[in-house]
Design a protein around this motif. Structure first.
Motif, PDB file in Angstrom:
ATOM      1  N   LYS A 132      40.103  26.189  33.465  1.00 17.92           N
ATOM      2  CA  LYS A 132      40.530  27.310  34.295  1.00 17.92           C
ATOM      3  C   LYS A 132      40.550  28.598  33.475  1.00 17.92           C
ATOM      4  O   LYS A 132      40.092  29.656  33.944  1.00 17.92           O
ATOM      5  CB  LYS A 132      41.920  27.039  34.886  1.00 17.92           C
ATOM      6  CG  LYS A 132      42.434  28.151  35.800  1.00 17.92           C
ATOM      7  CD  LYS A 132      43.778  27.779  36.418  1.00 17.92           C
ATOM      8  CE  LYS A 132      44.276  28.883  37.339  1.00 17.92           C
ATOM      9  NZ  LYS A 132      45.573  28.536  37.970  1.00 17.92           N
ATOM     10  N   GLU A 135      37.048  29.782  32.966  1.00 17.48           N
ATOM     11  CA  GLU A 135      36.490  30.356  34.197  1.00 17.48           C
ATOM     12  C   GLU A 135      36.993  31.775  34.415  1.00 17.48           C
ATOM     13  O   GLU A 135      36.223  32.673  34.801  1.00 17.48           O
ATOM     14  CB  GLU A 135      36.869  29.477  35.398  1.00 17.48           C
ATOM     15  CG  GLU A 135      36.116  28.155  35.455  1.00 17.48           C
ATOM     16  CD  GLU A 135      36.610  27.273  36.598  1.00 17.48           C
ATOM     17  OE1 GLU A 135      37.477  27.731  37.371  1.00 17.48           O
ATOM     18  OE2 GLU A 135      36.118  26.135  36.712  1.00 17.48           O
ATOM     19  N   ILE A 136      38.281  31.990  34.173  1.00 21.70           N
ATOM     20  CA  ILE A 136      38.856  33.325  34.358  1.00 21.70           C
ATOM     21  C   ILE A 136      38.264  34.299  33.348  1.00 21.70           C
ATOM     22  O   ILE A 136      37.866  35.424  33.704  1.00 21.70           O
ATOM     23  CB  ILE A 136      40.396  33.280  34.239  1.00 21.70           C
ATOM     24  CG1 ILE A 136      40.993  32.511  35.412  1.00 21.70           C
ATOM     25  CG2 ILE A 136      40.977  34.701  34.187  1.00 21.70           C
ATOM     26  CD1 ILE A 136      42.487  32.288  35.320  1.00 21.70           C
ATOM     27  N   SER A 139      34.797  35.234  34.336  1.00 31.74           N
ATOM     28  CA  SER A 139      34.753  36.156  35.470  1.00 31.74           C
ATOM     29  C   SER A 139      34.996  37.602  35.041  1.00 31.74           C
ATOM     30  O   SER A 139      34.592  38.539  35.725  1.00 31.74           O
ATOM     31  CB  SER A 139      35.773  35.746  36.538  1.00 31.74           C
ATOM     32  OG  SER A 139      37.102  35.960  36.091  1.00 31.74           O
ATOM     33  N   CYS A 164      43.627  38.365  32.164  1.00 32.40           N
ATOM     34  CA  CYS A 164      43.239  36.952  32.306  1.00 32.40           C
ATOM     35  C   CYS A 164      44.477  36.066  32.213  1.00 32.40           C
ATOM     36  O   CYS A 164      44.629  35.108  32.979  1.00 32.40           O
ATOM     37  CB  CYS A 164      42.233  36.565  31.236  1.00 32.40           C
ATOM     38  SG  CYS A 164      40.619  37.379  31.366  1.00 32.40           S
ATOM     39  N   LEU A 167      46.491  35.921  35.394  1.00 31.57           N
ATOM     40  CA  LEU A 167      45.907  35.188  36.519  1.00 31.57           C
ATOM     41  C   LEU A 167      46.035  33.677  36.386  1.00 31.57           C
ATOM     42  O   LEU A 167      45.798  32.946  37.347  1.00 31.57           O
ATOM     43  CB  LEU A 167      44.434  35.566  36.674  1.00 31.57           C
ATOM     44  CG  LEU A 167      44.156  37.045  36.956  1.00 31.57           C
ATOM     45  CD1 LEU A 167      42.682  37.266  37.190  1.00 31.57           C
ATOM     46  CD2 LEU A 167      44.961  37.526  38.157  1.00 31.57           C
ATOM     47  N   MET A 168      46.416  33.184  35.206  1.00 27.33           N
ATOM     48  CA  MET A 168      46.532  31.747  35.001  1.00 27.33           C
ATOM     49  C   MET A 168      47.573  31.117  35.912  1.00 27.33           C
ATOM     50  O   MET A 168      47.461  29.951  36.297  1.00 27.33           O
ATOM     51  CB  MET A 168      46.872  31.439  33.539  1.00 27.33           C
ATOM     52  CG  MET A 168      45.714  31.556  32.579  1.00 27.33           C
ATOM     53  SD  MET A 168      44.365  30.396  32.909  1.00 27.33           S
ATOM     54  CE  MET A 168      45.160  28.818  32.550  1.00 27.33           C
ATOM     55  N   GLU A 170      48.321  32.200  38.924  1.00 26.30           N
ATOM     56  CA  GLU A 170      48.013  32.560  40.313  1.00 26.30           C
ATOM     57  C   GLU A 170      49.193  33.298  40.946  1.00 26.30           C
ATOM     58  O   GLU A 170      49.760  32.869  41.959  1.00 26.30           O
ATOM     59  CB  GLU A 170      47.642  31.314  41.118  1.00 26.30           C
ATOM     60  CG  GLU A 170      46.422  30.594  40.558  1.00 26.30           C
ATOM     61  CD  GLU A 170      46.022  29.384  41.380  1.00 26.30           C
ATOM     62  OE1 GLU A 170      46.662  29.126  42.423  1.00 26.30           O
ATOM     63  OE2 GLU A 170      45.068  28.690  40.982  1.00 26.30           O
ATOM     64  N   TYR A 198      39.169  43.719  39.646  1.00 24.49           N
ATOM     65  CA  TYR A 198      40.160  42.710  40.017  1.00 24.49           C
ATOM     66  C   TYR A 198      40.810  43.041  41.358  1.00 24.49           C
ATOM     67  O   TYR A 198      40.951  42.177  42.229  1.00 24.49           O
ATOM     68  CB  TYR A 198      41.245  42.584  38.949  1.00 24.49           C
ATOM     69  CG  TYR A 198      42.416  41.741  39.430  1.00 24.49           C
ATOM     70  CD1 TYR A 198      42.246  40.387  39.686  1.00 24.49           C
ATOM     71  CD2 TYR A 198      43.664  42.309  39.682  1.00 24.49           C
ATOM     72  CE1 TYR A 198      43.295  39.616  40.171  1.00 24.49           C
ATOM     73  CE2 TYR A 198      44.706  41.542  40.158  1.00 24.49           C
ATOM     74  CZ  TYR A 198      44.520  40.204  40.396  1.00 24.49           C
ATOM     75  OH  TYR A 198      45.545  39.444  40.887  1.00 24.49           O
ATOM     76  N   ARG A 201      38.936  42.111  44.546  1.00 21.60           N
ATOM     77  CA  ARG A 201      38.544  40.718  44.773  1.00 21.60           C
ATOM     78  C   ARG A 201      39.165  40.186  46.062  1.00 21.60           C
ATOM     79  O   ARG A 201      40.236  40.627  46.492  1.00 21.60           O
ATOM     80  CB  ARG A 201      39.012  39.842  43.610  1.00 21.60           C
ATOM     81  CG  ARG A 201      38.257  40.061  42.313  1.00 21.60           C
ATOM     82  CD  ARG A 201      38.737  39.098  41.253  1.00 21.60           C
ATOM     83  NE  ARG A 201      37.960  39.190  40.042  1.00 21.60           N
ATOM     84  CZ  ARG A 201      37.972  38.275  39.090  1.00 21.60           C
ATOM     85  NH1 ARG A 201      38.739  37.197  39.216  1.00 21.60           N
ATOM     86  NH2 ARG A 201      37.244  38.425  38.017  1.00 21.60           N
TER      87      ARG A 201
END
Length: 271
Positions: A132, A135-136, A139, A164, A167-168, A170, A198, A201
């Motif tokens: 995860k 992936e972040i 992005s 980043c 966002l881990m 959420e 960001y 999105r």
């Protein structure tokens, strides 16, 4: 005693009514009334000492208003909810967080620490969590920094990594606390582009952007409030409050505003 989250108004992210904060006999915040709905993007503008940091502390439940106030964040009503649980749903992005990091920490470690809102995860990350994080970072086009030491990154790169990290978990609410304060012009423009990507999105979190500089407020932030000496002197739609009259009240100086093609406003002192 059991505390429950109040989801009666699921669209309300922040609800503050008649909130004042006094410290050592000094009025820090005065009669704050403010509401933010889910998915909205707000800015908070004010000079140094205007009360911006105190307002954030109150939102996080670290600074309490005087009796008679009503404060609810993400459905958690202050005085009758678990604020520790509430804070797990909020991510704070601030350049000041860099002071809390160990100089040997790798970038990937910093991003992974966002899982439990620490600055270093106190356990081994799972394979799923590592994927995860990758992936972040991908992005945001910073995956190449993963194995570098966080301390040697530029200020702009560090802030990108902190986004980043945010966002881990959420988060439902992200607060950008003066993210551009230490940046030079090039780094600032780079960071503002990152924040813009960001914010736009799909299913982005509700956003609060705090600054003392009007030129940092990109058109992404459609609503805002202006603080002067702990009081809200104006709030509402961006185009109605970012005016030369409001700026005079904010900074006590005459400024001429110039609007560029991208919708940014730039102040120029008028003698």
């Amino acid at each position: 005693m059991e505390y429950e989250r109040n989801d009666i108004n699921a669209d309300s992210v922040i609800s503050i009514k008649n909130a004042s904060v006094k410290i050592g006999g000094t009025d820090i915040l005065k009669s704050i009334n403010w509401e933010v709905k889910k998915g909205e993007r707000w800015f908070i503008l004010g000079a140094n000492g205007a009360g911006k940091t105190s307002l954030v502390k109150m939102l996080m439940g670290y600074q309490w208003p005087l009796f008679g106030a009503e404060v609810s964040v993400l459905g958690y009503k202050f005085g009758g909810s678990n604020l520790v649980e509430m804070r797990q749903k909020i991510s704070l992005v601030s350049p000041f967080l860099a002071k809390w990091t160990h100089e040997e920490l790798l970038v990937q470690d910093i991003v992974l620490s966002g899982i439990d809102h620490s600055m270093q995860l106190q356990r081994d990350a799972t394979e799923e969590e590592i994927c995860k994080a990758e992936e972040i970072m991908t992005s945001f086009n910073c995956q190449k920094l993963a194995q570098r030491k966080y301390a040697i990154l530029s200020s702009g790169e560090q802030l990108k990594i902190l986004i980043c990290r945010a966002l881990m978990s959420e988060p439902e609410l992200v607060i950008f606390d003066e993210p551009c304060v230490y940046l030079d012009m090039r780094s600032r423009e780079y960071l503002l582009e990152v924040l813009e990507s960001y914010a736009t999105r799909k299913n982005a979190s509700t956003l609060i952007f705090i600054t003392q500089r009007i030129e940092d407020i990109t058109p992404t932030y459609t609503d805002g409030l202006v603080l002067v000496n702990g009081e809200i002197i104006d709030k509402g739609a961006r185009e109605f409050i970012l005016t030369e009259e409001t700026l005079f009240k904010t900074y006590n100086m005459n400024l001429k505003l110039h609007k560029t093609s991208d919708g940014r406003l730039w102040p120029v002192p008028v003698k």
